[in-house]
Design a protein around this motif. Structure first.
Motif, mmCIF file in Angstrom:
data_model
loop_
_atom_site.group_PDB
_atom_site.id
_atom_site.type_symbol
_atom_site.label_atom_id
_atom_site.label_comp_id
_atom_site.label_asym_id
_atom_site.label_seq_id
_atom_site.Cartn_x
_atom_site.Cartn_y
_atom_site.Cartn_z
ATOM 1 N N ALA A 41 0.826 -1.214 0.000
ATOM 2 C CA ALA A 41 0.000 0.000 0.000
ATOM 3 C C ALA A 41 0.858 1.261 0.000
ATOM 4 O O ALA A 41 0.510 2.280 0.595
ATOM 5 N N GLU A 42 2.015 1.188 -0.681
ATOM 6 C CA GLU A 42 2.919 2.330 -0.758
ATOM 7 C C GLU A 42 2.576 3.260 -1.923
ATOM 8 O O GLU A 42 2.878 4.452 -1.878
ATOM 9 N N TYR A 43 1.985 2.696 -2.976
ATOM 10 C CA TYR A 43 1.723 3.493 -4.174
ATOM 11 C C TYR A 43 0.301 4.070 -4.204
ATOM 12 O O TYR A 43 0.056 5.083 -4.853
ATOM 13 N N SER A 44 -0.627 3.422 -3.513
ATOM 14 C CA SER A 44 -2.019 3.865 -3.562
ATOM 15 C C SER A 44 -2.198 5.324 -3.120
ATOM 16 O O SER A 44 -2.955 6.074 -3.751
ATOM 17 N N PRO A 45 -1.529 5.789 -2.045
ATOM 18 C CA PRO A 45 -1.662 7.198 -1.671
ATOM 19 C C PRO A 45 -1.133 8.157 -2.736
ATOM 20 O O PRO A 45 -1.511 9.323 -2.761
ATOM 21 N N LEU A 46 -0.261 7.660 -3.595
ATOM 22 C CA LEU A 46 0.281 8.471 -4.687
ATOM 23 C C LEU A 46 -0.675 8.490 -5.874
ATOM 24 O O LEU A 46 -0.859 9.520 -6.534
ATOM 25 N N VAL A 47 -1.296 7.340 -6.135
ATOM 26 C CA VAL A 47 -2.176 7.205 -7.297
ATOM 27 C C VAL A 47 -3.430 8.056 -7.148
ATOM 28 O O VAL A 47 -3.905 8.665 -8.118
ATOM 29 N N GLY A 48 -4.000 8.133 -5.938
ATOM 30 C CA GLY A 48 -5.219 8.910 -5.714
ATOM 31 C C GLY A 48 -5.104 10.357 -6.145
ATOM 32 O O GLY A 48 -5.917 10.847 -6.953
ATOM 33 N N PRO A 49 -4.111 11.099 -5.639
ATOM 34 C CA PRO A 49 -3.959 12.504 -6.042
ATOM 35 C C PRO A 49 -3.688 12.700 -7.536
ATOM 36 O O PRO A 49 -3.927 13.785 -8.069
ATOM 37 N N LEU A 50 -3.180 11.672 -8.207
ATOM 38 C CA LEU A 50 -2.956 11.767 -9.649
ATOM 39 C C LEU A 50 -4.236 11.497 -10.443
ATOM 40 O O LEU A 50 -4.217 11.495 -11.670
ATOM 41 N N GLY A 51 -5.350 11.272 -9.736
ATOM 42 C CA GLY A 51 -6.616 11.009 -10.406
ATOM 43 C C GLY A 51 -6.751 9.580 -10.888
ATOM 44 O O GLY A 51 -7.557 9.292 -11.783
ATOM 45 N N GLY A 52 -5.968 8.681 -10.294
ATOM 46 C CA GLY A 52 -5.954 7.301 -10.757
ATOM 47 C C GLY A 52 -6.959 6.413 -10.060
ATOM 48 O O GLY A 52 -7.790 6.859 -9.262
ATOM 49 N N GLN A 53 -6.866 5.117 -10.353
ATOM 50 C CA GLN A 53 -7.780 4.105 -9.830
ATOM 51 C C GLN A 53 -7.024 3.193 -8.873
ATOM 52 O O GLN A 53 -5.945 2.713 -9.188
#
Length: 311
Positions: A41-53
């Protein structure tokens, strides 16, 4: 670039994932979509602000391996011979995914005639469910292999139903073992949320599964890799048909050491095929692990030689 791939080696806690995350952010600014299998769960906090899924495997999430998904939808949208070719590719991916799960349960390869039987069975289910709103499930596959169509009998050269049952008993037991075991909770039923081919970034978060057995983890990693590369192939097929603009992708395979040692998982072949096909698919890869020794840690000497690459 002739080979847009990168391998990152470092001891735990020294910033491997942070480095990969920096590449994701930089490439997002250039319009490159990143697809990540996230074990911690290291990348999920990054993906959210980028508008990702963010797709959270293991938290009530199901992935229907029999669902042709976005690739099947694209095949209908494209139509004609190109659409049929894409549907055949989608069916092939389903058969590969099912075979991988059977191989993990058995810890030995799936036979050639079993692949033929599975292929015929998946086509039979695809035809039967094509006009329905829901896709066939693992339970449907178990039923059709237990009660074969005439085409399935012909495919394996069975003389009659009794001859077929003698041939197919091993495969039937393996499919049932997946269904009744812990993997059945993940793979039997309709997909909770499909991977969006138009998302700017995607994180398949499997942190809820990361502490389970290595065989379950390897199974989920294979499934998530299958989803990511199916999305890439779907997007490329739509582009080739003139329906969408070309997109480029970055696929991050982090914590690669975790499943590499699992005997019979088939991950060495998977990584080998992924890295060899990336240029044709418009894909760059980042492979992240601790040491070069991780690539020589398999019990199979053939796998070790394959992981080492050409000398």
């Amino acid at each position: 670039m002739s080979s847009p791939s990168m391998a990152v080696f470092e001891l735990p806690g020294f910033g491997k994932s942070s480095f990969a995350g920096r590449q994701i952010v930089g490439l997002a600014h250039q319009g490159v979509a990143s697809l990540v299998t996230d074990l911690k769960a290291e990348y999920s906090p990054l993906v959210g602000p980028l508008g990702g899924q963010v797709m959270e495997f293991g938290k009530g999430y199901r992935l229907n391996l029999l669902d042709l998904g976005a690739m099947g939808d694209a095949a209908r949208r494209i139509g004609g011979s190109r659409g049929q070719a894409l549907r055949e590719l989608a069916v092939g991916r389903v058969v590969d995914a099912v075979s991988a799960k059977v191989q993990l349960v058995r810890r030995q390869p799936v036979g050639t005639w079993e692949v033929t039987l599975l292929t015929t069975a998946v086509w039979a289910l695809d035809l039967a469910f094509r006009r329905k709103r829901a896709a066939p499930t693992w339970s449907d596959l178990v039923r059709v292999v237990q009660n074969p169509t005439d085409g399935m009998l012909t495919a394996v050269l069975a003389k009659d139903a009794a001859d077929y049952q003698e041939l197919a008993t091993g495969l039937q037991r393996s499919l049932q073992a997946v269904l009744e075991g812990p993997l059945g909770r993940l793979y039997d039923g309709q997909t909770t949320d499909r991977l969006r081919t138009d998302a700017p970034t995607v994180s398949i978060d499997i942190s809820a599964i990361s502490r389970q057995s290595e065989s379950i983890l390897a199974s989920v990693m294979l499934a998530s890799w299958g989803e990511t590369f199916a999305a890439v192939e779907t997007a490329n097929a739509l582009t080739d048909a003139g329906l969408t603009p070309q997109r480029n992708y970055l696929v991050v395979l982090d914590e690669l050491w975790r499943p590499m040692r699992l005997e019979g998982a088939g991950l060495v072949d998977k990584v080998d095929s992924v890295t060899r096909l990336n240029r044709a698919a418009g894909v760059g890869n980042i492979l992240v692990t601790h040491s070069l020794r991780d690539l020589q840690s398999m019990s199979s000497e053939a796998d070790n030689r394959k992981a080492a690459g050409p000398r």
